[in-house]
Design a protein around this motif. Structure first.
Motif, PDB file in Angstrom:
ATOM      1  N   ILE A 156       7.692  -7.033   7.818  1.00 51.87           N
ATOM      2  CA  ILE A 156       6.948  -8.282   8.040  1.00 51.87           C
ATOM      3  C   ILE A 156       6.095  -8.494   6.799  1.00 51.87           C
ATOM      4  N   SER A 157       6.265  -9.633   6.115  1.00 51.98           N
ATOM      5  CA  SER A 157       5.530  -9.782   4.856  1.00 51.98           C
ATOM      6  C   SER A 157       4.587 -10.986   4.865  1.00 51.98           C
ATOM      7  N   ALA A 158       3.624 -10.935   3.942  1.00 53.65           N
ATOM      8  CA  ALA A 158       2.587 -11.965   3.835  1.00 53.65           C
ATOM      9  C   ALA A 158       2.995 -13.009   2.793  1.00 53.65           C
ATOM     10  N   TRP A 182      14.185  -8.451   7.726  1.00 49.70           N
ATOM     11  CA  TRP A 182      12.988  -9.023   7.088  1.00 49.70           C
ATOM     12  C   TRP A 182      12.501 -10.255   7.841  1.00 49.70           C
ATOM     13  N   LYS A 183      11.217 -10.222   8.212  1.00 48.26           N
ATOM     14  CA  LYS A 183      10.556 -11.423   8.767  1.00 48.26           C
ATOM     15  C   LYS A 183       9.485 -11.816   7.754  1.00 48.26           C
ATOM     16  N   PRO A 184       9.814 -12.781   6.882  1.00 50.34           N
ATOM     17  CA  PRO A 184       8.841 -13.180   5.851  1.00 50.34           C
ATOM     18  C   PRO A 184       7.743 -14.069   6.434  1.00 50.34           C
ATOM     19  N   SER A 185       6.775 -14.395   5.599  1.00 56.64           N
ATOM     20  CA  SER A 185       5.726 -15.316   6.024  1.00 56.64           C
ATOM     21  C   SER A 185       6.324 -16.697   6.292  1.00 56.64           C
ATOM     22  N   GLU A 186       5.833 -17.344   7.317  1.00 58.41           N
ATOM     23  CA  GLU A 186       6.294 -18.706   7.645  1.00 58.41           C
ATOM     24  C   GLU A 186       5.849 -19.701   6.575  1.00 58.41           C
ATOM     25  N   LYS A 187       4.954 -19.234   5.659  1.00 58.31           N
ATOM     26  CA  LYS A 187       4.471 -20.143   4.613  1.00 58.31           C
ATOM     27  C   LYS A 187       5.360 -20.116   3.367  1.00 58.31           C
ATOM     28  N   GLY A 239      -0.186  -7.912   5.738  1.00 64.35           N
ATOM     29  CA  GLY A 239      -0.886  -9.141   6.107  1.00 64.35           C
ATOM     30  C   GLY A 239      -2.338  -8.850   6.431  1.00 64.35           C
ATOM     31  N   SER A 240      -2.933  -9.712   7.238  1.00 63.61           N
ATOM     32  CA  SER A 240      -4.361  -9.603   7.538  1.00 63.61           C
ATOM     33  C   SER A 240      -4.653  -8.407   8.452  1.00 63.61           C
ATOM     34  N   THR A 241      -5.889  -7.970   8.426  1.00 64.90           N
ATOM     35  CA  THR A 241      -6.320  -6.893   9.318  1.00 64.90           C
ATOM     36  C   THR A 241      -6.189  -7.346  10.780  1.00 64.90           C
ATOM     37  N   GLU A 261      -0.171  -2.510   5.759  1.00 58.72           N
ATOM     38  CA  GLU A 261      -0.769  -2.854   4.456  1.00 58.72           C
ATOM     39  C   GLU A 261      -1.604  -4.108   4.672  1.00 58.72           C
ATOM     40  N   LEU A 262      -2.927  -3.925   4.868  1.00 46.75           N
ATOM     41  CA  LEU A 262      -3.746  -5.038   5.357  1.00 46.75           C
ATOM     42  C   LEU A 262      -4.806  -5.473   4.336  1.00 46.75           C
ATOM     43  N   GLY A 263      -5.805  -6.165   4.823  1.00 49.04           N
ATOM     44  CA  GLY A 263      -6.777  -6.821   3.954  1.00 49.04           C
ATOM     45  C   GLY A 263      -7.574  -5.877   3.062  1.00 49.04           C
ATOM     46  N   GLU A 394     -16.719  -9.271   4.497  1.00 46.27           N
ATOM     47  CA  GLU A 394     -15.479  -9.869   5.011  1.00 46.27           C
ATOM     48  C   GLU A 394     -14.553 -10.242   3.855  1.00 46.27           C
ATOM     49  N   GLU A 395     -13.255 -10.271   4.129  1.00 47.63           N
ATOM     50  CA  GLU A 395     -12.296 -10.718   3.111  1.00 47.63           C
ATOM     51  C   GLU A 395     -12.064 -12.221   3.275  1.00 47.63           C
ATOM     52  N   THR A 396     -12.556 -13.005   2.303  1.00 56.21           N
ATOM     53  CA  THR A 396     -12.203 -14.435   2.292  1.00 56.21           C
ATOM     54  C   THR A 396     -11.095 -14.581   1.266  1.00 56.21           C
TER      55      THR A 396
HETATM   56  P1  NAD Z   1      -1.077 -12.959   8.146  1.00 58.52           P
HETATM   57  O1  NAD Z   1      -1.628 -11.762   8.823  1.00 58.52           O
HETATM   58  O2  NAD Z   1      -1.502 -14.291   8.618  1.00 58.52           O
HETATM   59  O3  NAD Z   1       0.528 -12.946   8.207  1.00 58.52           O
HETATM   60  C1  NAD Z   1       1.293 -11.909   7.641  1.00 58.52           C
HETATM   61  C2  NAD Z   1       2.629 -11.803   8.341  1.00 58.52           C
HETATM   62  O4  NAD Z   1       2.431 -11.288   9.657  1.00 58.52           O
HETATM   63  C3  NAD Z   1       3.357 -13.131   8.524  1.00 58.52           C
HETATM   64  O5  NAD Z   1       4.740 -12.921   8.319  1.00 58.52           O
HETATM   65  C4  NAD Z   1       3.071 -13.488   9.977  1.00 58.52           C
HETATM   66  O6  NAD Z   1       4.037 -14.324  10.562  1.00 58.52           O
HETATM   67  C5  NAD Z   1       3.084 -12.118  10.618  1.00 58.52           C
HETATM   68  N1  NAD Z   1       2.307 -11.980  11.863  1.00 58.52           N
HETATM   69  C6  NAD Z   1       1.090 -12.492  12.132  1.00 58.52           C
HETATM   70  N2  NAD Z   1       0.670 -12.098  13.355  1.00 58.52           N
HETATM   71  C7  NAD Z   1       1.650 -11.317  13.861  1.00 58.52           C
HETATM   72  C8  NAD Z   1       1.827 -10.609  15.092  1.00 58.52           C
HETATM   73  N3  NAD Z   1       0.884 -10.629  16.047  1.00 58.52           N
HETATM   74  N4  NAD Z   1       2.964  -9.909  15.276  1.00 58.52           N
HETATM   75  C9  NAD Z   1       3.917  -9.862  14.321  1.00 58.52           C
HETATM   76  N5  NAD Z   1       3.817 -10.514  13.146  1.00 58.52           N
HETATM   77  C10 NAD Z   1       2.689 -11.227  12.913  1.00 58.52           C
HETATM   78  O7  NAD Z   1      -1.411 -12.788   6.571  1.00 58.52           O
HETATM   79  P2  NAD Z   1      -1.199 -13.809   5.388  1.00 58.52           P
HETATM   80  O8  NAD Z   1      -2.206 -14.901   5.499  1.00 58.52           O
HETATM   81  O9  NAD Z   1       0.227 -14.165   5.243  1.00 58.52           O
HETATM   82  O10 NAD Z   1      -1.550 -12.874   4.123  1.00 58.52           O
HETATM   83  C11 NAD Z   1      -2.861 -12.635   3.662  1.00 58.52           C
HETATM   84  C12 NAD Z   1      -3.364 -11.288   4.121  1.00 58.52           C
HETATM   85  O11 NAD Z   1      -2.442 -10.255   3.770  1.00 58.52           O
HETATM   86  C13 NAD Z   1      -4.663 -10.895   3.446  1.00 58.52           C
HETATM   87  O12 NAD Z   1      -5.505 -10.309   4.394  1.00 58.52           O
HETATM   88  C14 NAD Z   1      -4.241  -9.878   2.394  1.00 58.52           C
HETATM   89  O13 NAD Z   1      -5.245  -8.979   2.007  1.00 58.52           O
HETATM   90  C15 NAD Z   1      -3.120  -9.183   3.126  1.00 58.52           C
HETATM   91  N6  NAD Z   1      -2.221  -8.496   2.203  1.00 58.52           N
HETATM   92  C16 NAD Z   1      -2.305  -7.139   2.132  1.00 58.52           C
HETATM   93  C17 NAD Z   1      -1.507  -6.449   1.243  1.00 58.52           C
HETATM   94  C18 NAD Z   1      -1.599  -4.957   1.125  1.00 58.52           C
HETATM   95  O14 NAD Z   1      -0.697  -4.367   0.554  1.00 58.52           O
HETATM   96  N7  NAD Z   1      -2.623  -4.319   1.630  1.00 58.52           N
HETATM   97  C19 NAD Z   1      -0.590  -7.136   0.436  1.00 58.52           C
HETATM   98  C20 NAD Z   1      -0.519  -8.533   0.550  1.00 58.52           C
HETATM   99  C21 NAD Z   1      -1.345  -9.198   1.453  1.00 58.52           C
END
Ligand code: NAD
Length: 508
Positions: A156-158, A182-187, A239-241, A261-263, A394-396
């Motif tokens: 699952i990627s951001a 792979w489930k990429p970001s919807e964005k 993605g996000s925390t 791998e989160l915020g 906080e992470e903005t």
């Molecule tokens: P996001 O959390 O909104 O989304 C990330 C992915 O998770 C998307 O594909 C989304 O569809 C999926 N997702 C969201 N909620 C889910 C759930 N409940 N179950 C399954 N899948 C779900 O993050 P974003 O806005 O795309 O990316 C920004 C964030 O990602 C920031 O917090 C950034 O720090 C973090 N990030 C971390 C790393 C790292 O390696 N630590 C790398 C890149 C981005």
């Protein structure tokens, strides 16, 4: 905007967003991809439905049966060829990353280069994947450990690294003998389709089973199918925390494995001995690169009180020279945020800064005019702040840099460690004692700790990831590959008698 690259990558207008290797599945609902660069609709991708999802899983499981038995160096050869195809398409893919995500073209190219690098790394690694051999306490016995593939790895990627993060996972998962969904970001769905099409060519050429490489598209609900599915052995989620808390819990409940791998909320400590001229570019790149939308972006600058005023004025004047605009134009330093929702988050953070007593040194603003017609361009800003302000912890996901003052090096390290996240950190110093203290057990609590380079820009050779609310995962280099395999301990008895453990005897 010249769009030849869209044609080259074959992602114009409507695309299938669900793929099992070479075969695509068209569903009814569409995900529209608008560029944050100019607000234009770039293309559409079909959203995966539950019936297609189940087909993907079945095919992927089937492919695993065959793929896991192929010698790892042969799997490495497949990954090597993927790297070669990426080399050929680097310019076009780099441009698509830049146009769909909004980062500079140079950073888009850098992302594709990371994909190529991890393919090279994984190809070599496919001839290793080594286990240890231990001495047995029993005579006539041999004991060793070996590593086996897990099964399906769900990635699952951001949005902010729309292609590289997938490749860090996929290249390693593949050489380890897993299949990948792979489930990429919807964005950023078009980037995923373009990459998938590149891999498909390699699959086809090598007559490999389709289910080795699968793509599903959609929002969090599509991701949730994978996280709660026992058939997916490992979930690697970036993605996000907020997302990680839900995903981590869901996967743990079914005893699945996860890499999170989160915020991040990354800081640079600026000491009196640091050479400001030398380190300024690293600070600027960390703070404004990718418009502050890197997990490793520099969000806090912890400055010694003796140089605080000087650093403040140097930064204020450097920020006046930042050029904001189309990221495909090399003259610009800062592109747009990903969408208007991200702009709202930026504005909300600015309100909180004011409420909590922060002082704006470079004012925030949303840029208006023809060049900024997408409505996603914002002014990178600098805030004089205190570590105790809630917003600072906080992470903005926007270009907001907090300046914090310190007195002793111990205080600086304590400020650096005071936030819930633990991804990247840096100290700028020419003083060996300060540098070593920062890297010691009493130093930075982050997964990445640098000296005299910034918080952004990790190389694929090292393990990438962070502690605390960053999730604790490790991807990419070093021995991260072990997370994509299961360890098995084997003991073989080759003697005349069979010795039981712990000296136990049966007198038959
Ligand atoms: P996001 O959390 O909104 O989304 C990330 C992915 O998770 C998307 O594909 C989304 O569809 C999926 N997702 C969201 N909620 C889910 C759930 N409940 N179950 C399954 N899948 C779900 O993050 P974003 O806005 O795309 O990316 C920004 C964030 O990602 C920031 O917090 C950034 O720090 C973090 N990030 C971390 C790393 C790292 O390696 N630590 C790398 C890149 C981005």
């Amino acid at each position: 905007m010249k769009t030849n690259f869209l044609k080259e990558l074959d992602v114009q207008s409507k695309n299938a967003g669900c793929w099992i290797g070479k075969s695509s599945m068209q569903n009814r609902d569409l995900l529209k991809s608008y560029s944050p660069v100019d607000g234009k609709l770039i293309g559409e991708v079909t959203i995966t439905d539950s019936i297609s999802y189940n087909k993907v899983i079945e095919k992927s499981l089937l492919a695993f049966e065959e793929w896991r038995l192929l010698p790892a160096p042969k799997r490495g050869e497949f990954v090597r060829q993927v790297g070669e195809e990426l080399r050929k398409k680097k310019q076009e893919l780099g441009k698509l990353v830049s146009y769909e995500m909004g980062k500079s073209f140079q950073e888009g190219l850098g992302e594709v280069q990371e994909m190529i690098d991890i393919c090279d790394f994984a190809t070599g690694l496919s001839r290793q994947l080594y286990g240890l051999t231990m001495h047995s306490e029993r005579p006539g016995h041999r004991m060793y450990e070996q590593w086996h593939p897990l099964g399906i790895v769900g990635v699952i990627s951001a949005f902010n690294f729309p292609v590289a993060v997938w490749s860090w996972n996929a290249a390693l998962a593949w050489i380890c003998g897993n299949t990948v969904i792979w489930k990429p970001s919807e964005k950023t769905p078009l980037c995923s389709v373009a990459v998938h099409k590149i891999v498909v060519e390699v699959l086809r050429r090598n007559k490999l089973p389709d289910g080795i490489c699968c793509l599903i598209n959609g929002d969090a609900s599509v991701g949730q199918w994978m996280t709660s599915d026992k058939r997916v052995s490992l979930i690697s989620a970036t993605g996000s925390t907020r997302m990680g808390k839900i995903v981590g819990k869901t996967v743990a409940e079914r005893f699945g494995k996860s890499i999170l791998e989160l915020g991040g909320n990354n800081a640079i400590i600026l000491t009196p001995s640091s050479d400001l001229k030398k380190v300024l570019p690293a600070i600027l790149f960390g703070a404004i690169g990718t418009a502050g939308q890197r997990c490793t972006s520099t969000r806090r600058l912890i400055i010694h009180k003796s140089i605080y005023s000087k650093v403040k004025s140097v930064l204020q004047s450097a920020y006046q020279q930042i050029r904001i605009g189309n990221p495909l134009d090399e003259k610009n330093h800062v592109g747009p945020l990903i969408d208007k929702n991200a702009v709202d988050q930026y504005l909300k953070a600015i309100d909180s800064i004011h409420e909590q007593g922060g002082k704006m040194l470079v004012e925030s603003k949303v840029l208006k005019g023809n060049a900024f017609s997408s409505g996603c361009y914002v002014q990178p800003c600098i805030v004089e702040a205190k570590a105790s302000m809630k917003i600072v912890s906080e992470e903005t996901f926007a270009p907001i840099l907090y300046l914090l003052k310190y007195d002793t090096i111990e205080e600086a390290i304590s400020i650096q460690n005071s936030v819930p996240q633990g991804l990247s950190s840096a100290i700028m110093t020419e003083n060996l004692r300060e540098a070593e203290l920062f890297l010691s057990a009493a130093g930075s609590d982050c997964g990445i700790a640098n000296v005299n380079i910034g918080t952004s820009g990790a190389e694929i050779g090292g393990a990438f990831g962070g502690e605390k609310e960053t999730g604790g995962g490790r991807e990419s280099g070093s021995d991260s590959w072990k997370l994509y395999m299961r360890r098995q301990t084997n003991t073989i008895s080759y003697g005349d008698t069979l010795a039981l453990a712990q000296g136990i005897k049966f007198n038959f």
